[in-house]
Write a protein that holds these residues in place. Structure first.
Motif, PDB file in Angstrom:
ATOM      1  N   GLY A   1       0.795  -1.210   0.000  1.00 32.13           N
ATOM      2  CA  GLY A   1       0.000   0.000   0.000  1.00 32.13           C
ATOM      3  C   GLY A   1       0.830   1.265   0.000  1.00 32.13           C
ATOM      4  O   GLY A   1       1.765   1.409   0.797  1.00 32.13           O
ATOM      5  N   HIS A   2       0.469   2.191  -0.890  1.00 34.82           N
ATOM      6  CA  HIS A   2       1.148   3.480  -0.957  1.00 34.82           C
ATOM      7  C   HIS A   2       0.251   4.562  -0.399  1.00 34.82           C
ATOM      8  O   HIS A   2      -0.938   4.632  -0.714  1.00 34.82           O
ATOM      9  CB  HIS A   2       1.507   3.816  -2.407  1.00 34.82           C
ATOM     10  N   SER A   3       0.783   5.441   0.451  1.00 34.85           N
ATOM     11  CA  SER A   3       0.068   6.597   0.964  1.00 34.85           C
ATOM     12  C   SER A   3      -1.235   6.176   1.630  1.00 34.85           C
ATOM     13  O   SER A   3      -1.232   5.355   2.538  1.00 34.85           O
ATOM     14  CB  SER A   3      -0.167   7.595  -0.180  1.00 34.85           C
TER      15      SER A   3
ATOM     16  N   THR B   1       4.418  -1.202   3.278  1.00 34.16           N
ATOM     17  CA  THR B   1       3.863   0.152   3.192  1.00 34.16           C
ATOM     18  C   THR B   1       4.966   1.119   2.784  1.00 34.16           C
ATOM     19  O   THR B   1       6.130   0.957   3.159  1.00 34.16           O
ATOM     20  CB  THR B   1       3.259   0.582   4.537  1.00 34.16           C
ATOM     21  N   TYR B   2       4.596   2.150   2.038  1.00 37.44           N
ATOM     22  CA  TYR B   2       5.568   3.152   1.589  1.00 37.44           C
ATOM     23  C   TYR B   2       4.843   4.465   1.394  1.00 37.44           C
ATOM     24  O   TYR B   2       3.706   4.510   0.907  1.00 37.44           O
ATOM     25  CB  TYR B   2       6.271   2.701   0.304  1.00 37.44           C
ATOM     26  N   GLY B   3       5.491   5.543   1.811  1.00 36.51           N
ATOM     27  CA  GLY B   3       4.821   6.837   1.839  1.00 36.51           C
ATOM     28  C   GLY B   3       3.619   6.799   2.765  1.00 36.51           C
ATOM     29  O   GLY B   3       2.614   7.466   2.517  1.00 36.51           O
ATOM     30  N   ALA B   4       3.709   6.055   3.842  1.00 34.15           N
ATOM     31  CA  ALA B   4       2.555   5.757   4.696  1.00 34.15           C
ATOM     32  C   ALA B   4       2.354   6.828   5.763  1.00 34.15           C
ATOM     33  O   ALA B   4       3.270   7.121   6.528  1.00 34.15           O
ATOM     34  CB  ALA B   4       2.733   4.390   5.353  1.00 34.15           C
ATOM     35  N   PRO B   5       1.147   7.397   5.856  1.00 29.36           N
ATOM     36  CA  PRO B   5       0.853   8.344   6.943  1.00 29.36           C
ATOM     37  C   PRO B   5       0.326   7.660   8.190  1.00 29.36           C
ATOM     38  O   PRO B   5      -0.341   8.300   9.011  1.00 29.36           O
ATOM     39  CB  PRO B   5      -0.224   9.234   6.299  1.00 29.36           C
TER      40      PRO B   5
END
Length: 779
Positions: free
Chosen positions: A636-638, A663-667
């Motif tokens: 999952g991105h963002s 996860t990457y760019g995860a808030p």
């Protein structure tokens, strides 16, 4: 799946099929959406399951991958879940901009601080947020009543000089003396406008309720109130609560319109000493008051049911409450339309100013009470890094009220200008003035916008200077990340500026705190000023020292222009988004963040797309792993990382153990963990790490949205967060990168070689499928 023939003297065919079961990489995009072609890197894609709203895609050559497991021994099957149409699909969704205050107040419900026990205090928090949401519905309908009943039917139609300029008002004008010329009949006819608005909101809420809140979760989920909230069986199924809230808010809207008619008419009857009509007025007002009590009781009585899948509906309540309020509105229309030849419309319609004052006072008191409850909850179970020490919910609720005030005041100001020409509202009075303008309070509220914008400008200046200083301080750090490269001051400055700007996200709580605090104080000043002087600020300041009077006049004139400009800008943006898919996708980014959460406070808010997306992902992961016994990495991105985490929480524990999370760019921690600590706090993220087989998170210093998840694993476990990825990948020109490498920030994580490496490591760590037990023939 057909079995693979076994080699001579080898294991049975079924065992070979299990040993060669493929691995799946399920990609979930982030905010702004993506096409399946971009996600899969292939122009030829095929939808394997789903519909035109949200679906799972594969490359055409991978559609039958499970039937060819030998071709995927060394690579996973890529699959893309595309959900962008849930928030930026057809043009009608551009109208969701008008529901922005409802969306914002709904966020306040989910910003509750973390707490253990204290069920009554938690319930009180939810009740207060729902009551704030109710005041926003009342404010919207009251603004429609102000425009239709007061400004148009009462003031303009009651003045020959105004109605003569508007030919479409001729049949209502007192100068023509027609059947509709009596004030009661004029306002009774105008009541159709706010009543129709209420009906439209009901219809939109019901339509989206049928599409979003009615998605079935995985079956056989056991009732549970333990563990993370997002993993409970009923969390993503809010059908019952939204139906109850929709009935209550719809009834509140109809009762508001009926109240506007009845209060004004009953006051005239009391002054004119109409005995029979006076009795009817008192009886109708009593019925409306009883209806208001029932609405408040419904709002306060029941919250969300998350510990179990609750498919029940309160059909009697959902049907009878709006119907009874609609009957009351019909009686109010009949009462107001009764013949009263001696009644004339002068000044403003009775009751309008008091209604807006009571609504504003109620909002201020409810926000203060919500702040007290939030402080109590946060002190009992403090969590590090919680935004505003638990006061994020009250602050956001205050901003929602401010947005509602700007929209209601803006439309009233612009309609008054349109009916009577531009000018400073309320500065001219007397019998020759055709339109007196909206209630004084709305002008006071508009007058506090300039000082509020000044505060916002000072905050922007402060953080702009801070960002520039941080940029200068980061120069040596940036050059240290590229030790083999020759320093370039320009290149270093650009990278450092990207990092410094990304750090502004961590200062957002302070900015929101200052803005919401100033809004609360200035809103109280506006309410007090309108109550004490009952005059617009320009007239109230007469006789004061000249600087004070000048500031009052300037603030009033500028505020009136700004509030109208803001409303027109909102309408223009919505109109452009309706026609332009690119603009609609930009608005969709706002909804991607704001409508992740279910409608727990306001039923007229834009629908929660996660109530469709999370079951989609959960069903896909559960059915694929059960059917193939294969390994699965959900990537999952963002915002897609948030959806991925929520979907993994909904999986049965036995399936969760066979899933890896990338996860990457995860808030997850940077935004959700800080602002929604009860649902994404440290204990929740640590629990997610412990329950999945493995989890890896990628992030960059230049990313303004994503960041580390800060999960501290056991000593023998690999950290969840990888060291920050270099961005850009190359500092200067090289043989491999002859052109300057871009600063990627929040995008294109898959372009980094670390992405594929981490995905392959996760797949390697997942356990191989267990061999099925062989049946021994009986002797």
């Amino acid at each position: 799946m057909p079995s693979v023939p076994a080699a001579p003297d080898g294991p049975p065919p079924g065992i070979v099929a299990y040993l060669t079961a493929p691995a799946l990489e399920l990609l979930v995009h982030g905010v702004g959406g993506a096409t399946p072609q971009d996600m899969l890197g292939d122009p030829r894609t095929t939808r394997v399951t789903g519909d035109n709203t949200a679906a799972v895609f594969r490359r055409t050559e991978d559609v039958d991958a499970e039937e060819r497991p030998g071709d995927y021994r060394d690579k996973p099957i890529p699959e893309a879940y595309v959900w962008s149409n849930l928030t930026s699909g057809n043009g009608i969704r551009a109208l969701w901009l008008l529901l922005l205050p409802f969306m914002v107040v709904n966020l306040a419900h989910w910003m509750r601080p973390t707490t253990e026990g204290n069920a009554r205090t938690v319930r009180l928090y939810g009740v207060l947020v729902r009551l704030v949401a109710l005041t926003l519905t009342l404010l919207l309908v009251a603004a429609a009543c102000e425009v239709a009943l007061d400004l148009t039917a009462w003031q303009c139609a009651g003045s020959a000089s105004c109605s003569d300029k508007k030919s479409w008002l001729g049949f209502l004008s007192t100068a023509h003396g027609g059947w509709w010329s009596q004030p009661g009949r004029r306002i009774a006819l105008a009541a159709l406008v706010p009543a129709a608005l209420t009906g439209l909101l009901w219809y939109l809420s019901h339509r989206t309720w049928s599409a979003y809140e009615s998605q079935q979760p995985l079956p056989n989920a056991e009732e549970s109130s333990a563990g993370p909230a997002l993993g409970r069986p009923g969390f993503w199924y809010g059908r019952r609560l939204v139906a109850r809230l929709r009935a209550a808010h719809t009834a509140a809207g109809f009762l508001t319109v009926a109240g506007a008619l009845t209060v004004a008419t009953a006051r005239h009857d009391r002054a004119a000493d109409h005995t029979v009509l006076n009795v009817c007025g008192w009886a109708l007002q009593g019925a409306l008051l009883l209806g208001a009590v029932v609405v408040v009781w419904v709002i306060c009585r029941r919250g969300r049911t998350e510990s179990r899948f609750d498919a029940a509906l309160d059909r009697a309540l959902v049907t009878l409450l709006p119907a009874a309020s609609l009957v009351a509105l019909a009686l109010a229309v009949l009462y107001a339309g009764w013949s009263r030849p001696a009644w004339s419309s002068v000044g403003r319609l009775d009751g309008g100013a008091r209604s807006f004052g009571l609504l504003t006072l109620a909002q201020l008191l409810l926000v203060l009470a919500l702040a007290v409850v939030a402080v109590i909850l946060n002190r009992r179970t403090p969590v590090a890094r919680t935004a505003m020490r638990g006061l994020g919910g009250p602050a956001v609720a205050m901003l929602a009220c401010a947005l509602g005030g700007v929209m209601s005041g803006g439309v009233a100001q612009r309609v008054a200008d349109w009916l009577d020409g531009p000018g400073t509202p309320g500065m001219a009075t007397g019998p020759d003035v055709p339109v007196s303008g909206p209630p004084v309070l709305l002008t006071w509220q508009a007058s506090v916008i300039p000082p509020l914008l000044l505060i916002l400008l000072l905050l922007a200046l402060h953080y702009g200077i801070r960002t520039w200083r941080t940029r200068s301080a980061l120069g040596p750090t940036v050059e240290g990340d590229y030790p083999t490269e020759r320093p370039d001051p320009v290149r270093t400055g650009r990278i450092a500026l990207a990092r410094a700007a990304a750090d502004l996200t961590d200062h957002a709580p302070r900015m929101i705190a200052a803005l919401s605090g100033a809004t609360l104080i200035l809103g109280g000043v506006a309410l007090l000023g309108a109550f004490l002087y009952d005059e617009v600020p320009g007239r109230a300041a007469k006789g004061t020292p000249s600087p004070v009077e000048a500031v009052a006049h300037t603030s009033q004139a500028l505020g009136s222009w700004l509030i109208g400009f803001g409303f027109l800008l909102l309408v223009t943006w919505g109109r452009r988004a309706y026609r332009d898919p690119k603009a609609r996708r930009t608005i969709g980014i706002l909804w991607d963040v704001g409508t992740f959460w279910p409608r727990a406070a306001h039923p007229f808010a834009p629908p929660c797309y996660a109530e469709r997306a999370v079951p989609d992902l959960t069903w896909r992961m559960a059915t694929w792993t059960e059917r193939t016994q294969g390994r699965l990495v959900i990537s999952g991105h963002s915002q897609g990382s948030v959806l991925s985490a929520a979907a993994v929480w909904q999986l049965p524990l036995r399936t969760r153990r066979r899933v890896a999370l990338l996860t990457y760019g995860a808030p997850l921690e940077r935004l959700y963990g800080r602002w929604f600590p009860a649902y994404f706090g440290p204990s929740c993220l640590r629990g997610l790490h412990d329950e999945v087989d493995c989890w890896r998170n990628l992030w960059r210093h230049t990313d303004p949205i994503g960041g580390p998840v800060r999960v501290v694993p056991d000593e023998d476990c690999e950290p969840v967060d990888r060291d920050a990825l270099l961005d850009p990948l190359a500092y200067g020109r090289t043989r491999d990168t002859p052109l300057p490498a871009p600063i990627l920030g929040h995008s294109d994580y898959q372009a980094d070689p670390a992405f594929a490496a981490e995905r392959d490591k996760l797949l390697a760590r997942l356990p191989e499928p267990a061999l099925p037990r062989q049946n021994t023939p009986r002797t």
